[in-house]
Design a protein around this motif. Sequence first.
Motif, PDB file in Angstrom:
ATOM      1  N   ASN A  32       0.829  -1.220   0.000  1.00 18.45           N
ATOM      2  CA  ASN A  32       0.000   0.000   0.000  1.00 18.45           C
ATOM      3  C   ASN A  32       0.864   1.272   0.000  1.00 18.45           C
ATOM      4  O   ASN A  32       2.061   1.240  -0.301  1.00 18.45           O
ATOM      5  CB  ASN A  32      -0.925  -0.041   1.224  1.00 18.45           C
ATOM      6  CG  ASN A  32      -0.158  -0.057   2.542  1.00 18.45           C
ATOM      7  OD1 ASN A  32       1.040   0.192   2.569  1.00 18.45           O
ATOM      8  ND2 ASN A  32      -0.841  -0.331   3.635  1.00 18.45           N
ATOM      9  N   ASN A  33       0.230   2.405   0.355  1.00 14.67           N
ATOM     10  CA  ASN A  33       0.933   3.696   0.390  1.00 14.67           C
ATOM     11  C   ASN A  33       2.187   3.666   1.273  1.00 14.67           C
ATOM     12  O   ASN A  33       3.231   4.212   0.900  1.00 14.67           O
ATOM     13  CB  ASN A  33      -0.030   4.815   0.837  1.00 14.67           C
ATOM     14  CG  ASN A  33      -0.895   4.470   2.047  1.00 14.67           C
ATOM     15  OD1 ASN A  33      -0.720   3.432   2.672  1.00 14.67           O
ATOM     16  ND2 ASN A  33      -1.831   5.348   2.354  1.00 14.67           N
ATOM     17  N   ASP A  71       1.929  -2.715   8.503  1.00 16.47           N
ATOM     18  CA  ASP A  71       0.892  -1.677   8.477  1.00 16.47           C
ATOM     19  C   ASP A  71      -0.460  -2.395   8.394  1.00 16.47           C
ATOM     20  O   ASP A  71      -0.523  -3.602   8.134  1.00 16.47           O
ATOM     21  CB  ASP A  71       1.116  -0.755   7.259  1.00 16.47           C
ATOM     22  CG  ASP A  71       0.082   0.369   7.156  1.00 16.47           C
ATOM     23  OD1 ASP A  71      -0.405   0.842   8.212  1.00 16.47           O
ATOM     24  OD2 ASP A  71      -0.258   0.776   6.024  1.00 16.47           O
ATOM     25  N   SER A  92      -6.644  -0.102   4.617  1.00 16.51           N
ATOM     26  CA  SER A  92      -6.330   1.319   4.717  1.00 16.51           C
ATOM     27  C   SER A  92      -7.593   2.175   4.678  1.00 16.51           C
ATOM     28  O   SER A  92      -8.668   1.701   4.276  1.00 16.51           O
ATOM     29  CB  SER A  92      -5.403   1.716   3.563  1.00 16.51           C
ATOM     30  OG  SER A  92      -4.111   1.237   3.793  1.00 16.51           O
ATOM     31  N   MET A  93      -7.431   3.437   5.058  1.00 12.67           N
ATOM     32  CA  MET A  93      -8.552   4.380   5.034  1.00 12.67           C
ATOM     33  C   MET A  93      -9.098   4.470   3.608  1.00 12.67           C
ATOM     34  O   MET A  93      -8.326   4.635   2.656  1.00 12.67           O
ATOM     35  CB  MET A  93      -8.089   5.764   5.509  1.00 12.67           C
ATOM     36  CG  MET A  93      -7.712   5.774   6.980  1.00 12.67           C
ATOM     37  SD  MET A  93      -7.156   7.398   7.541  1.00 12.67           S
ATOM     38  CE  MET A  93      -5.432   7.390   7.052  1.00 12.67           C
ATOM     39  N   ASP A 120       3.632   2.193  11.416  1.00 13.67           N
ATOM     40  CA  ASP A 120       3.346   3.636  11.316  1.00 13.67           C
ATOM     41  C   ASP A 120       2.205   4.085  12.220  1.00 13.67           C
ATOM     42  O   ASP A 120       2.093   5.271  12.502  1.00 13.67           O
ATOM     43  CB  ASP A 120       3.023   3.996   9.859  1.00 13.67           C
ATOM     44  CG  ASP A 120       1.986   3.048   9.280  1.00 13.67           C
ATOM     45  OD1 ASP A 120       2.333   1.873   9.058  1.00 13.67           O
ATOM     46  OD2 ASP A 120       0.838   3.461   9.098  1.00 13.67           O
ATOM     47  N   LEU A 121       1.326   3.162  12.623  1.00 11.47           N
ATOM     48  CA  LEU A 121       0.142   3.435  13.450  1.00 11.47           C
ATOM     49  C   LEU A 121      -0.898   4.259  12.667  1.00 11.47           C
ATOM     50  O   LEU A 121      -0.499   5.076  11.855  1.00 11.47           O
ATOM     51  CB  LEU A 121       0.512   4.150  14.761  1.00 11.47           C
ATOM     52  CG  LEU A 121       1.527   3.433  15.670  1.00 11.47           C
ATOM     53  CD1 LEU A 121       1.806   4.304  16.911  1.00 11.47           C
ATOM     54  CD2 LEU A 121       1.041   2.057  16.075  1.00 11.47           C
TER      55      LEU A 121
HETATM   56  N1  NVA Z   1      -2.057   2.524   5.047  1.00  9.72           N
HETATM   57  C1  NVA Z   1      -2.702   3.319   6.074  1.00  9.72           C
HETATM   58  C2  NVA Z   1      -1.741   4.253   6.705  1.00  9.72           C
HETATM   59  C3  NVA Z   1      -2.314   5.074   7.838  1.00  9.72           C
HETATM   60  C4  NVA Z   1      -1.334   6.060   8.412  1.00  9.72           C
HETATM   61  C5  NVA Z   1      -3.861   4.076   5.460  1.00  9.72           C
HETATM   62  O1  NVA Z   1      -3.713   4.630   4.366  1.00  9.72           O
HETATM   63  O2  NVA Z   1      -4.938   4.107   6.083  1.00  9.72           O
END
Ligand code: NVA
Length: 303
Positions: A159-160, A222, A226-227, A262-263
Motif C-alpha cells: 500500500n501507500n 501496516d 487502509s482508510m 506507522d500506526l
Molecule cells: N495505510 C494506512 C496508513 C495510515 C497512516 C492508510 O492509508 O490508512
Amino acid sequence: MKHFLDLTDWSSQDLRYLIRLAQQLKLEWHSGGNRPVLAGKTLGMIFQKPSLRTRVSFDVGMQHLGGHAIMLGPEEIGLGKRESIADVARVLSSMTQGIMARVFAHSHVTELAKWSRVPVINGLSDDSHPCQAMADILTIVEHFGYTDGLRLAYIGDGNNIAMSLLRACAAFGIHYRIASPEGYELPARIVAEVSASHPALHIDLLRSPADAVQAADIIYTDTWVSMGQEDEAAARVPAFQGYRVDADLVARAEKHTIVMHDLPAYRGKEITDDVADGPQSVIFAQAENRLHAQKAILVSLLS
Ligand code: NVA
Ligand code: CP
C-alpha cells in the motif's frame, strides 16, 4: 516552487540533509526550544481522511517554530466538491505560506501543487505517505546510527506505506524485502520505476513472511485495510491471515531486529500486543519522530 509530494521529488542527498536537519531540530527542541524561524507563517491543513499523528505533529511543529496551523476538515472545504481543487489551491495560497493535504487520490495533491503559489506537502494519499517514511528513517538512524546496508522486511499490503518505504529505502541504501499475499503485492509500475531510478537498490518481492524476516534488521508492518478501503475488509482480512507480525515471526529474525509500525495499529490483526509493546518495538519513538521529521520539512520549505 518546491513541494513535498513524494520522495522521488527530492534527491537522496536532499533527503539525507532533511534527516540531519530533523536531528538538529529535535536536539534544539530538547535543549530549551526551537528558534521561531517560522514566526508569522501559517500552514493550511486539508484533511479528507482522519488523522492523529499527522494532524498533531504538523500543528505542534508549526507552534514550536513560531508559526500557526489551520485545520480544514472534509466538511469545511469539500475539496473538489464544494469548490474545485484549483480554486481551493489559489485561495489558500493567497493567505497561507504552506499547504499540507491528506487526500484519497494522489492526483489531488499533484493538482493542489499545480495551482498553489506556496509549497504543498503530502500528508498521505492512497499512493504515498512520504512524511511518515522520513520519520521512519529518522527512527532507524537514531537506533542504528546509519542506514546504508541495513535490511528492512515489510510484511503485508503493498500500500501507500509500503510504496513510500520502498522509495525511502532506495534513497537511504536500505535493502528492501516485502512479503505480500497474492493480489496485494506492490504495484509493478512502482517497482519498475524505483528500480530504474536507483540501479543499486536491493529489492526482494516475496510471498512468505518467514523468508522475508530472515536476517532482517527491521520488520515493518501496516494495517491490512487502509482508510477508504473499509468496504474491502471482508475480503482483505482473510487474505492476510498468515501475515501477522507475532512473536514467532519476530523470533525468526535476529535478536537486534527492531519492529516498526506507522500506526494506527489494529492489534491482534497485523501485529500482536506482545510484539507492539515488546522490547524490540520502536513504534512510539517512530510516532514521536513524526514531529521532528515534519519540522525539518516545514523549515526547509517555508522558512
Ligand atoms: N495505510 C494506512 C496508513 C495510515 C497512516 C492508510 O492509508 O490508512
Ligand atoms: N501514521 C499516521 O499518519 O497516523 P495518522 O493517520 O493518525 O495521522
